[in-house]
Design a protein around this motif. Structure first.
Motif, PDB file in Angstrom:
ATOM      1  N   THR A  74       0.896  -1.138  -0.119  1.00 11.91           N
ATOM      2  CA  THR A  74      -0.090  -0.118   0.062  1.00 11.91           C
ATOM      3  C   THR A  74       0.799   1.199   0.109  1.00 11.91           C
ATOM      4  O   THR A  74       2.042   1.207   0.258  1.00 11.91           O
ATOM      5  N   GLY A  75       0.172   2.369  -0.347  1.00 15.80           N
ATOM      6  CA  GLY A  75       0.917   3.541  -0.176  1.00 15.80           C
ATOM      7  C   GLY A  75       1.342   3.890   1.414  1.00 15.80           C
ATOM      8  O   GLY A  75       2.607   4.620   1.546  1.00 15.80           O
ATOM      9  N   MET A  76       0.389   3.516   2.049  1.00 17.14           N
ATOM     10  CA  MET A  76       0.718   3.823   3.472  1.00 17.14           C
ATOM     11  C   MET A  76       2.033   3.271   3.988  1.00 17.14           C
ATOM     12  O   MET A  76       2.864   3.547   4.487  1.00 17.14           O
ATOM     13  N   ASN A 116       1.208  17.208   6.361  1.00 21.25           N
ATOM     14  CA  ASN A 116       1.510  15.977   5.676  1.00 21.25           C
ATOM     15  C   ASN A 116       0.664  14.862   5.870  1.00 21.25           C
ATOM     16  O   ASN A 116       0.079  14.808   6.966  1.00 21.25           O
ATOM     17  N   HIS A 117       0.449  13.817   5.090  1.00 15.58           N
ATOM     18  CA  HIS A 117      -0.480  12.887   5.414  1.00 15.58           C
ATOM     19  C   HIS A 117      -0.132  11.795   6.341  1.00 15.58           C
ATOM     20  O   HIS A 117       1.258  11.720   6.707  1.00 15.58           O
ATOM     21  N   ALA A 118      -1.088  11.355   6.943  1.00 14.43           N
ATOM     22  CA  ALA A 118      -0.868  10.295   8.107  1.00 14.43           C
ATOM     23  C   ALA A 118       0.237   9.329   7.864  1.00 14.43           C
ATOM     24  O   ALA A 118       0.930   8.934   8.780  1.00 14.43           O
ATOM     25  N   SER A 119       0.181   8.865   6.593  1.00 14.32           N
ATOM     26  CA  SER A 119       1.466   7.768   6.486  1.00 14.32           C
ATOM     27  C   SER A 119       2.772   8.425   6.579  1.00 14.32           C
ATOM     28  O   SER A 119       3.660   7.615   7.019  1.00 14.32           O
ATOM     29  N   ILE A 120       2.928   9.725   6.294  1.00 15.99           N
ATOM     30  CA  ILE A 120       4.346  10.395   6.517  1.00 15.99           C
ATOM     31  C   ILE A 120       4.451  10.619   8.113  1.00 15.99           C
ATOM     32  O   ILE A 120       5.593  10.408   8.523  1.00 15.99           O
ATOM     33  N   THR A 134       7.419  15.848   2.196  1.00 15.11           N
ATOM     34  CA  THR A 134       6.390  16.748   2.063  1.00 15.11           C
ATOM     35  C   THR A 134       5.316  15.847   0.978  1.00 15.11           C
ATOM     36  O   THR A 134       5.862  15.332   0.144  1.00 15.11           O
ATOM     37  N   ASP A 135       4.034  16.233   1.024  1.00 15.28           N
ATOM     38  CA  ASP A 135       3.008  15.712   0.110  1.00 15.28           C
ATOM     39  C   ASP A 135       3.382  16.714  -0.989  1.00 15.28           C
ATOM     40  O   ASP A 135       3.654  17.679  -1.017  1.00 15.28           O
ATOM     41  N   GLY A 136       3.302  16.178  -2.461  1.00  7.58           N
ATOM     42  CA  GLY A 136       3.282  16.847  -3.440  1.00  7.58           C
ATOM     43  C   GLY A 136       2.036  17.634  -3.770  1.00  7.58           C
ATOM     44  O   GLY A 136       1.981  18.887  -3.922  1.00  7.58           O
ATOM     45  N   PHE A 188      -1.354  18.246  -1.518  1.00  3.19           N
ATOM     46  CA  PHE A 188      -1.913  17.949  -0.176  1.00  3.19           C
ATOM     47  C   PHE A 188      -3.366  17.339  -0.464  1.00  3.19           C
ATOM     48  O   PHE A 188      -4.087  18.234  -1.025  1.00  3.19           O
ATOM     49  N   SER A 189      -3.702  16.200   0.186  1.00  2.00           N
ATOM     50  CA  SER A 189      -4.973  15.702  -0.175  1.00  2.00           C
ATOM     51  C   SER A 189      -6.173  16.095   0.128  1.00  2.00           C
ATOM     52  O   SER A 189      -7.322  15.740  -0.793  1.00  2.00           O
ATOM     53  N   MET A 190      -6.522  17.110   1.162  1.00  2.10           N
ATOM     54  CA  MET A 190      -7.876  17.382   1.483  1.00  2.10           C
ATOM     55  C   MET A 190      -8.279  18.661   0.751  1.00  2.10           C
ATOM     56  O   MET A 190      -9.380  18.673   0.234  1.00  2.10           O
ATOM     57  N   ILE A 236       9.328  13.257  -1.698  1.00  4.25           N
ATOM     58  CA  ILE A 236       8.064  13.806  -1.954  1.00  4.25           C
ATOM     59  C   ILE A 236       7.284  12.438  -2.017  1.00  4.25           C
ATOM     60  O   ILE A 236       7.322  11.745  -2.770  1.00  4.25           O
ATOM     61  N   ASP A 237       5.919  12.834  -1.617  1.00  4.29           N
ATOM     62  CA  ASP A 237       4.995  11.783  -1.571  1.00  4.29           C
ATOM     63  C   ASP A 237       3.994  12.486  -2.775  1.00  4.29           C
ATOM     64  O   ASP A 237       3.256  13.199  -2.230  1.00  4.29           O
ATOM     65  N   ASP A 238       3.869  11.750  -3.915  1.00  2.00           N
ATOM     66  CA  ASP A 238       3.004  12.306  -4.688  1.00  2.00           C
ATOM     67  C   ASP A 238       1.680  11.642  -5.114  1.00  2.00           C
ATOM     68  O   ASP A 238       1.356  11.745  -6.286  1.00  2.00           O
ATOM     69  N   ALA A 239       1.155  11.101  -4.126  1.00  2.00           N
ATOM     70  CA  ALA A 239       0.084  10.108  -4.049  1.00  2.00           C
ATOM     71  C   ALA A 239      -1.038  10.769  -5.148  1.00  2.00           C
ATOM     72  O   ALA A 239      -1.814  10.314  -5.809  1.00  2.00           O
ATOM     73  N   HIS A 240      -1.212  12.294  -4.690  1.00  4.01           N
ATOM     74  CA  HIS A 240      -2.467  12.808  -5.759  1.00  4.01           C
ATOM     75  C   HIS A 240      -2.034  13.734  -6.846  1.00  4.01           C
ATOM     76  O   HIS A 240      -2.803  14.153  -7.244  1.00  4.01           O
ATOM     77  N   GLY A 241      -0.942  13.591  -7.182  1.00  2.00           N
ATOM     78  CA  GLY A 241      -0.303  14.410  -8.480  1.00  2.00           C
ATOM     79  C   GLY A 241       0.089  13.507  -9.426  1.00  2.00           C
ATOM     80  O   GLY A 241      -0.068  14.003 -10.690  1.00  2.00           O
ATOM     81  N   GLY A 267       4.718   7.080  -3.884  1.00  2.00           N
ATOM     82  CA  GLY A 267       3.189   7.178  -4.336  1.00  2.00           C
ATOM     83  C   GLY A 267       2.548   6.096  -3.724  1.00  2.00           C
ATOM     84  O   GLY A 267       2.882   5.024  -3.533  1.00  2.00           O
ATOM     85  N   THR A 268       1.264   5.995  -4.462  1.00  2.00           N
ATOM     86  CA  THR A 268       0.320   4.882  -4.141  1.00  2.00           C
ATOM     87  C   THR A 268      -0.315   4.560  -5.711  1.00  2.00           C
ATOM     88  O   THR A 268      -0.219   5.374  -6.524  1.00  2.00           O
ATOM     89  N   PHE A 269      -0.645   3.183  -5.622  1.00  2.89           N
ATOM     90  CA  PHE A 269      -1.507   2.661  -6.712  1.00  2.89           C
ATOM     91  C   PHE A 269      -2.640   2.865  -6.467  1.00  2.89           C
ATOM     92  O   PHE A 269      -3.732   2.546  -7.254  1.00  2.89           O
TER      93      PHE A 269
END
Ligand code: PMP
Length: 419
Positions: free
Chosen positions: A133-135, A158-162, A201-203, A205-207, A230-235, A261-263
């Motif tokens: 998982t991305g987490m 930053n996201h909870a996983s960070i 940092t998040d790339g 920010f998710s919210m 960089i966590d770019d889950a949402h980019g 990143g995440t799938f």
């Protein structure tokens, strides 16, 4: 003072003795979150764990009703893409359901290696590593790459996983004010000389869907001898020439030490990854506990993630369309009279600010009853209560128009909009 508080907070402060559900549950002393949840349940406004009964497409089936889906992270619309489904079926037939072991021992498939090779090429990095998982990617990467002498500097949003990756790390974590480059500089200046320093940092920010100031973050980090994650889950998927995400957009991929990143979002699968130098990835293979001690990505998801990368690369149209859809929706939402969160660049995430948590939950419930799914967000996940909406490349203009009509009708009924 009191009138500034929303009704949920006031109810909470007035005591939960009258709250039926709390009295029934005696096993744990309820935390504030749990009390809030009980209260929302008793008010008939509990908005979580709502089951979907179909594919996550532009419209889905909830409570037996066709519902416009504005609450997913399926930005590129791949969750029900025919090629993705066919790829999954073929992988299932060939490889079966699961790997029953971790990458480290019996859980590596040729598909994992293929996916990692393709990820490294896609992001123009030496090497890649897939997590389940991305987490887990963030937990394993942040905790695995840092030692007790290291300092991690992390954006407060930053996201909870960070955050949890930092907690698991033996290094020391310092938090800077969200998106505040002066504060980042102040924190970096306060770090001791020597040791490895990391800025994370998040790339996007998710919210609120906001883009981080990545070039400035890199500049400050470099100036202070720090490396950048960089966590770019949402980019990833829709930003950059081929969907490489925020770092592709800024053309700074070569200056980012680790991209995670995440799938689970644009890829419409499940799993996560880190891409970096060969040295870093080799280190993670032997230090990332969430990789070593957890079963690997299932074959269906691995094959589908490979297919998603291929679709990102070739489908300029989807990439453009999701941003057009988000732009049209945002314009419509503002024209009706709602407030949205300003963004540095447009993203598929369109947060609609309601302000009062009670009103937001009521609005969310009425929207669902009317056939529109949104994500309720309460502080501290966002500064004010909001409905997080997000667009897909596959939403049609009719989906958008229907969603706007429902928002306007329900907004007026619930007293959020005038008239
Ligand atoms: N990073 C960010 C910024 C996220 O938003 C999420 C998921 N919400 C994750 C990591 C974790 O991803 P996954 O769902 O694959 O665990």
């Amino acid at each position: 003072m009191t009138e500034k508080k929303d009704k949920l907070t006031i109810a909470l402060e007035q005591g939960l003795e009258s709250n039926k559900s709390v009295i029934k549950h005696k096993m744990f002393a309820p935390t504030t979150q749990v009390q809030m949840a009980f209260l929302a349940k008793d008010m008939g406004l509990y908005p979580y764990f709502i089951p979907n009964f179909g594919q996550i497409g532009p419209r889905t089936l909830i409570n037996g009703k066709e519902t416009i889906m504005l609450g997913s992270n399926n930005y590129m619309g791949l969750a029900n893409h025919p090629e993705m489904i066919q790829t999954g079926i073929e992988a299932l037939k060939k490889y079966g359901t699961g790997c029953t072991g971790s990458r480290f021992l019996n859980g590596t498939l040729d598909l994992h290696i293929e996916l990692e090779d393709k990820l490294a090429k896609f992001f123009n990095k030496e090497s890649a590593l897939c997590f389940s998982t991305g987490m887990q990617a963030n937990l394993g990467t942040i905790a695995g790459i840092t030692t007790k002498d290291d300092h991690i500097v992390s954006d407060e949003n930053n996201h909870a996983s960070i955050i949890d990756g930092c907690r698991l790390s033996y290094g020391k974590t310092h938090v800077y004010k969200h998106d505040d480059m002066d504060d980042l500089e102040r924190v970096l200046e306060s770090l001791p000389a020597g040791g490895n320093h990391w800025v994370v940092t998040d790339g996007i920010f998710s919210m609120e869907g906001n883009l981080a100031q990545i070039p400035r973050i890199i500049e400050l980090a470099r100036h202070h001898g720090a490396r950048v994650i960089i966590d770019d889950a949402h980019g990833i998927g829709y930003l950059g020439d081929h969907g490489e995400g925020s770092c592709g957009l800024f053309n700074v991929m070569d200056q980012v030490d680790i991209l995670t990143g995440t799938f689970s979002k644009s890829f419409a699968c499940i799993g996560g990854f880190s891409v970096a130098s060969e040295e870093i990835i080799h280190h993670l293979k032997h230090h990332a506990r969430s990789l070593i001690y957890s079963a690997s990505m299932p074959p269906v998801m691995t094959a589908c993630a490979i297919k998603a990368l291929e679709i990102f690369y070739r489908e300029d149209g989807l990439r453009k369309q999701v941003l057009i859809n988000a732009g049209n929706f945002r314009k419509g939402v503002e024209a009706i009279g709602f407030r949205t969160v300003p963004q540095r660049i447009p993203t598929p995430i369109v947060p609609i600010i309601i302000g009062d948590a009670f009103k937001m939950l009521k609005m969310n419930k009425s929207l669902l009853a009317a056939g529109l799914y949104t994500n309720p967000v309460v502080p501290p996940a966002a500064p004010e209560a909001l409905l997080r909406t997000s667009l897909m490349a596959t939403h049609t203009q009719k989906d958008i128009d229907d969603a706007l009509e429902i928002l306007q009708r329900v907004g007026k009924k619930e007293g959020v909009l005038e008239g």
